[in-house]
Design a protein around this motif. Structure first.
Motif, mmCIF file in Angstrom:
data_model
loop_
_atom_site.group_PDB
_atom_site.id
_atom_site.type_symbol
_atom_site.label_atom_id
_atom_site.label_comp_id
_atom_site.label_asym_id
_atom_site.label_seq_id
_atom_site.Cartn_x
_atom_site.Cartn_y
_atom_site.Cartn_z
ATOM 1 N N ASP A 183 0.890 -1.311 0.389
ATOM 2 C CA ASP A 183 0.075 0.003 0.255
ATOM 3 C C ASP A 183 0.563 1.486 0.365
ATOM 4 O O ASP A 183 0.440 2.121 0.471
ATOM 5 C CB ASP A 183 -0.779 -0.071 1.016
ATOM 6 N N PHE A 184 2.584 1.587 -0.101
ATOM 7 C CA PHE A 184 2.951 2.130 -0.121
ATOM 8 C C PHE A 184 2.739 2.813 -1.024
ATOM 9 O O PHE A 184 2.798 2.527 -2.435
ATOM 10 C CB PHE A 184 4.944 2.083 -0.258
ATOM 11 N N LEU A 185 2.286 4.135 -1.283
ATOM 12 C CA LEU A 185 1.821 5.337 -2.483
ATOM 13 C C LEU A 185 3.012 5.904 -3.734
ATOM 14 O O LEU A 185 2.488 5.984 -4.988
ATOM 15 C CB LEU A 185 1.492 6.957 -1.687
ATOM 16 N N LEU A 186 4.353 5.261 -3.357
ATOM 17 C CA LEU A 186 5.087 5.700 -4.221
ATOM 18 C C LEU A 186 5.779 4.068 -4.448
ATOM 19 O O LEU A 186 7.218 4.394 -4.433
ATOM 20 C CB LEU A 186 6.424 6.725 -3.998
ATOM 21 N N LYS A 187 5.447 3.457 -5.097
ATOM 22 C CA LYS A 187 6.413 2.240 -4.774
ATOM 23 C C LYS A 187 7.165 1.871 -5.333
ATOM 24 O O LYS A 187 8.364 1.529 -5.304
ATOM 25 C CB LYS A 187 5.089 0.595 -4.883
ATOM 26 N N GLU A 188 6.088 2.290 -6.744
ATOM 27 C CA GLU A 188 7.978 2.690 -8.241
ATOM 28 C C GLU A 188 8.577 3.118 -8.127
ATOM 29 O O GLU A 188 9.559 2.500 -8.400
ATOM 30 C CB GLU A 188 6.462 2.419 -9.495
ATOM 31 N N PHE A 189 7.825 4.430 -7.912
ATOM 32 C CA PHE A 189 9.603 5.507 -7.469
ATOM 33 C C PHE A 189 10.729 5.014 -6.675
ATOM 34 O O PHE A 189 11.699 5.195 -6.460
ATOM 35 C CB PHE A 189 9.260 6.479 -7.405
ATOM 36 N N ALA A 190 9.696 3.683 -5.073
ATOM 37 C CA ALA A 190 11.325 3.634 -4.580
ATOM 38 C C ALA A 190 12.279 2.511 -5.398
ATOM 39 O O ALA A 190 12.993 2.700 -5.238
ATOM 40 C CB ALA A 190 10.397 2.797 -3.360
ATOM 41 N N ILE A 191 11.282 1.772 -6.600
ATOM 42 C CA ILE A 191 11.853 0.546 -7.157
ATOM 43 C C ILE A 191 13.205 1.761 -7.891
ATOM 44 O O ILE A 191 14.129 0.792 -8.113
ATOM 45 C CB ILE A 191 10.617 -0.300 -7.547
ATOM 46 N N THR A 199 15.548 -5.631 -10.505
ATOM 47 C CA THR A 199 14.301 -4.699 -9.804
ATOM 48 C C THR A 199 13.609 -3.713 -10.650
ATOM 49 O O THR A 199 13.058 -3.476 -10.627
ATOM 50 C CB THR A 199 15.791 -3.581 -9.205
ATOM 51 N N LEU A 200 15.189 -3.783 -11.942
ATOM 52 C CA LEU A 200 13.685 -2.550 -12.376
ATOM 53 C C LEU A 200 12.552 -3.380 -13.226
ATOM 54 O O LEU A 200 11.348 -2.775 -13.923
ATOM 55 C CB LEU A 200 14.326 -1.927 -14.057
ATOM 56 N N ALA A 201 12.935 -4.659 -13.523
ATOM 57 C CA ALA A 201 11.663 -5.511 -13.852
ATOM 58 C C ALA A 201 10.488 -5.197 -12.961
ATOM 59 O O ALA A 201 9.379 -6.349 -13.298
ATOM 60 C CB ALA A 201 12.152 -7.432 -14.424
ATOM 61 N N LEU A 202 10.765 -5.216 -11.743
ATOM 62 C CA LEU A 202 9.792 -5.349 -10.867
ATOM 63 C C LEU A 202 8.736 -3.922 -11.315
ATOM 64 O O LEU A 202 7.207 -4.458 -10.579
ATOM 65 C CB LEU A 202 9.966 -5.365 -9.929
ATOM 66 N N ILE A 203 8.628 -2.903 -11.631
ATOM 67 C CA ILE A 203 8.141 -1.699 -11.730
ATOM 68 C C ILE A 203 6.904 -2.064 -13.663
ATOM 69 O O ILE A 203 7.207 -2.943 -14.638
ATOM 70 C CB ILE A 203 9.187 -1.049 -12.678
ATOM 71 N N PRO A 204 5.901 -2.535 -12.894
ATOM 72 C CA PRO A 204 4.691 -2.697 -14.194
ATOM 73 C C PRO A 204 4.870 -1.853 -15.776
ATOM 74 O O PRO A 204 4.797 -0.503 -14.323
ATOM 75 C CB PRO A 204 3.353 -2.921 -13.260
ATOM 76 N N GLN A 205 4.175 -1.607 -16.297
ATOM 77 C CA GLN A 205 3.984 -1.096 -17.561
ATOM 78 C C GLN A 205 2.843 -0.277 -17.457
ATOM 79 O O GLN A 205 2.717 0.846 -18.081
ATOM 80 C CB GLN A 205 3.808 -1.848 -19.090
ATOM 81 N N THR A 206 1.859 -0.444 -16.356
ATOM 82 C CA THR A 206 0.547 0.694 -16.177
ATOM 83 C C THR A 206 1.851 1.951 -14.688
ATOM 84 O O THR A 206 0.137 2.546 -15.002
ATOM 85 C CB THR A 206 0.133 0.210 -15.429
ATOM 86 N N SER A 207 2.656 1.648 -14.068
ATOM 87 C CA SER A 207 3.430 2.579 -13.703
ATOM 88 C C SER A 207 3.066 3.423 -14.061
ATOM 89 O O SER A 207 4.115 3.787 -15.295
ATOM 90 C CB SER A 207 4.223 1.982 -12.644
ATOM 91 N N LYS A 208 3.427 4.615 -13.054
ATOM 92 C CA LYS A 208 3.980 6.210 -13.593
ATOM 93 C C LYS A 208 6.027 6.375 -13.965
ATOM 94 O O LYS A 208 6.372 7.147 -14.796
ATOM 95 C CB LYS A 208 3.108 7.532 -13.034
ATOM 96 N N ALA A 209 6.033 5.345 -13.201
ATOM 97 C CA ALA A 209 7.867 5.333 -13.023
ATOM 98 C C ALA A 209 8.485 4.476 -13.975
ATOM 99 O O ALA A 209 9.265 4.395 -14.899
ATOM 100 C CB ALA A 209 8.271 4.377 -11.977
ATOM 101 N N PHE A 210 7.399 3.703 -15.099
ATOM 102 C CA PHE A 210 8.041 3.212 -16.367
ATOM 103 C C PHE A 210 8.655 3.582 -16.750
ATOM 104 O O PHE A 210 9.593 3.130 -17.653
ATOM 105 C CB PHE A 210 6.735 2.031 -17.035
ATOM 106 N N GLU A 211 8.417 4.945 -17.231
ATOM 107 C CA GLU A 211 8.950 5.456 -19.006
ATOM 108 C C GLU A 211 10.768 5.814 -18.096
ATOM 109 O O GLU A 211 11.596 5.701 -18.721
ATOM 110 C CB GLU A 211 8.918 7.109 -19.433
#
Length: 193
Positions: free
Chosen positions: A142-150, A169-181
């Motif tokens: 439930d962490f708000l900035l989970k993908e940015f932390a990754i 580690t980068l593979a953990l970021i889903p394509q739907t995330s704002k941090a994906f780019e």
């Protein structure tokens, strides 16, 4: 009209008046029997309504005082009187004021507002380049900035020369995330390593 019709009419009129008087007598008996309960019920309702409006009025007053105090703290972060009012009237707003004050001074502070608490941990981990703390934060669902932390964890790993761990580690970021780019850009850089 005939006499028989008149007599029938008078009978129906008398019986309807009788019923009316009978129901009146029944209601009077009921009232006499339960008079104290009826008055108690009415008084409880009146007191409840009055207390509800008083409570709402006090809540609105506290909210207004807390907002004024918060604005004063935003203008002058050292206003101890406004901080005391905030602490008394709205503890969550007080925590937010403390957080903003600590952020200006680059200090770590313990607060109870959940999102700000997580944000404070995130900023502390970023400023300290603490990979293990970023890892802990990214494991929370439930962490708000989970993908940015990754992403930041992968960035720190890249800076340390741990390219394979960064790719994993980068593979953990889903394509739907704002941090994906951002992850995609870092992945392009890691292809050369």
């Amino acid at each position: 009209m005939s006499i028989k019709e008149n007599v029938d009419y008078v009978k129906t009129e008398l019986s309807s008046e009788e019923r009316f008087l009978e129901s009146f007598v029944k209601s009077e008996r009921f009232f006499k029997k339960y008079k104290t309960l009826i008055f108690a019920f009415v008084i409880i309702i009146i007191v409840g309504i009055i207390s509800f409006f008083i409570k709402e009025n006090i809540a609105q007053s506290n909210k207004l005082k807390a907002n004024i105090a918060f604005n004063q703290v935003l203008q002058n972060s050292n206003d101890t009187e406004a901080l005391a009012i905030l602490k008394d009237k709205n503890p969550q707003l007080y925590d937010i004021a403390l957080y903003l004050q600590a952020k200006k001074e680059d200090k770590a502070i313990q607060i109870s507002v959940p999102f700000l608490k997580e944000l404070s941990k995130y900023q502390t981990a970023l400023s300290g380049k603490n990979i293990s703390e970023l890892d802990n934060l990214s494991m929370q669902n439930d962490f708000l900035l989970k993908e940015f932390a990754i992403f930041n964890k992968a960035l720190f790993l890249t800076n340390e020369g741990k390219f394979n761990e960064a790719k994993t580690t980068l593979a953990l970021i889903p394509q739907t995330s704002k941090a994906f780019e951002l992850a995609k850009l870092l992945n392009h850089y890691l292809l050369t390593k």
